[in-house]
Design a protein around this motif. Structure first.
Motif, PDB file in Angstrom:
ATOM      1  N   HIS A 113       2.566 -24.292  41.395  1.00  0.00           N
ATOM      2  CA  HIS A 113       3.194 -24.342  42.600  1.00  0.00           C
ATOM      3  C   HIS A 113       2.378 -23.884  43.898  1.00  0.00           C
ATOM      4  N   THR A 155       8.259 -29.952  47.193  1.00  0.00           N
ATOM      5  CA  THR A 155       9.127 -29.456  46.098  1.00  0.00           C
ATOM      6  C   THR A 155       8.893 -28.346  45.544  1.00  0.00           C
ATOM      7  N   PRO A 156       9.830 -27.816  44.573  1.00  0.00           N
ATOM      8  CA  PRO A 156       9.613 -26.573  44.273  1.00  0.00           C
ATOM      9  C   PRO A 156       8.299 -26.484  43.014  1.00  0.00           C
ATOM     10  N   SER A 157       7.928 -27.728  42.604  1.00  0.00           N
ATOM     11  CA  SER A 157       6.800 -27.861  41.480  1.00  0.00           C
ATOM     12  C   SER A 157       5.807 -28.147  42.621  1.00  0.00           C
TER      13      SER A 157
END
Length: 147
Positions: A40, A96-98
């Motif tokens: 992240h 994105t969250p990743s």
């Protein structure tokens, strides 16, 4: 008889101990694998200019969620219409969250001629152009110092 009960108890503890060791080992392996997973990157660290020195291709991620791209060939990005020259292009970017940033190119002449493009964010200093999630990484881009 006491010997048999003691032996059974030892065997039972042995199996339980084996299971406990196996569970502990799996926990260590799984947690180790998790460390190799998505990285992240704080979206606030991403804006700037990323360049591939070999090809001269460059992507600029602006703070406001817009991007611009220059110096890319048709081999670097997937085009839905081969009759449209690639040239310079731009659009919006969305983290994105990743570990991916999606680039959504603007329409050209009212048509969406390019698919969304993924940037795989290894860190805020290096990204990989990944136009096809099932395909290979097309290009590595490094953040220009001071951008």
């Amino acid at each position: 008889m006491d010997t048999q009960v003691g032996t059974k108890a030892a065997r039972g503890m042995g199996r339980g101990g084996f299971v406990a060791v196996l569970v502990a080992l799996m926990t260590v392996l799984v947690s180790g694998c998790m460390g190799l997973g998505p990285v992240h990157v704080d979206p606030g660290d991403l804006p700037g200019v990323y360049r591939n020195d070999d090809t001269g291709a460059e992507i600029r991620l602006d703070v406001g969620g817009r991007f611009s791209a220059v110096g890319f060939s048709q081999a670097d990005v997937e085009l839905d219409g081969r009759d449209v020259p690639l040239g310079d292009f731009g659009g919006t970017w969305d983290p994105t969250p990743s570990n991916f940033v999606y680039l959504e190119p603007d329409k050209i002449d009212g048509r969406q001629v390019m698919s969304d493009i993924q940037l795989w964010t290894v860190s805020s200093k290096e990204v990989y152009l990944h136009p096809d999630v099932d395909g290979p990484i097309a290009l590595t881009l490094v953040k220009v110092e001071g951008s």
